[in-house]
Design an enzyme around this catalytic site. Structure first.
Site: not given
Ligand code: DAT
Ligand code: MG
Length: 153
Positions: A12, A52, A115, A118, A129
């Site tokens: 990212k 997303y 974080n 991805h 994706e």
């Molecule tokens: P991942 O990236 O581990 O697959 P995800 O698909 O649940 O996680 O979410 C996509 C991204 O969105 C994640 O990397 C960071 C952001 N995100 C997820 N939950 C969040 C939250 N509660 N607050 C802020 N950002 C969040």
């Molecule tokens: Mg995810």
């Protein structure tokens, strides 16, 4: 090979800005995964919405889109036995605050909104994706790596 999978992984904008592209790539390489697609690109708002879409409507969605479109990302496709779950394990838990040491997020990140990486979360999202970010012609199909037999039986 049984269980051969492909998965979509991206560094990212925070990872690119922090100069961690090489570090991230290196972790997947060293684990034994094979790189079959790689490019640096700016994610447009339309691309971010496609990628997303499942998070649309959630409180963090707007911030997530603005973050992912804020600078270049490095998009990759990695191949290997159980590549999808393997990559998720290398990346670590979504919130770096609770990601295990030894994972990318557990070693290099602090906050959920920064974080670093991805990774696709399952077979359907991996296919979806990869196709959002790469045309078939951009993937290097079936290249042989001399170390393959030393990584999988
Ligand atoms: P991942 O990236 O581990 O697959 P995800 O698909 O649940 O996680 O979410 C996509 C991204 O969105 C994640 O990397 C960071 C952001 N995100 C997820 N939950 C969040 C939250 N509660 N607050 C802020 N950002 C969040
Ligand atoms: Mg995810």
């Amino acid at each position: 090979m049984a269980d051969l999978e492909r998965t979509f992984v991206a560094v990212k904008p925070d990872g690119v800005q922090r100069g961690l592209v090489g570090e991230v790539i290196s972790r997947f390489e060293r684990r034994g995964l094979k790189l079959v697609g790689l490019k640096l690109l700016n994610v447009t708002p339309a691309l971010a919405e496609k990628h997303y879409g499942e998070h649309k409507g959630k409180p963090f969605y707007e911030g997530l889109v603005s973050f992912i479109t804020s600078g270049p990302v490095v998009a990759m496709v990695w191949e290997g036995r159980n590549a999808i779950s393997l990559c998720r394990n290398v990346i670590g838990a979504t919130n770096p605050a609770s990601a295990a040491p030894g994972t990318i997020r557990g070693d290099l990140a602090v906050e959920i909104g920064r974080n670093l990486v991805h990774g696709s979360d399952g077979p359907e999202s991996a296919v979806r994706e990869v196709s959002i970010f790469f045309h078939d012609g951009e993937l290097v199909q079936g290249w042989k790596r001399e170390t393959d037999t030393w990584i999988c039986e």
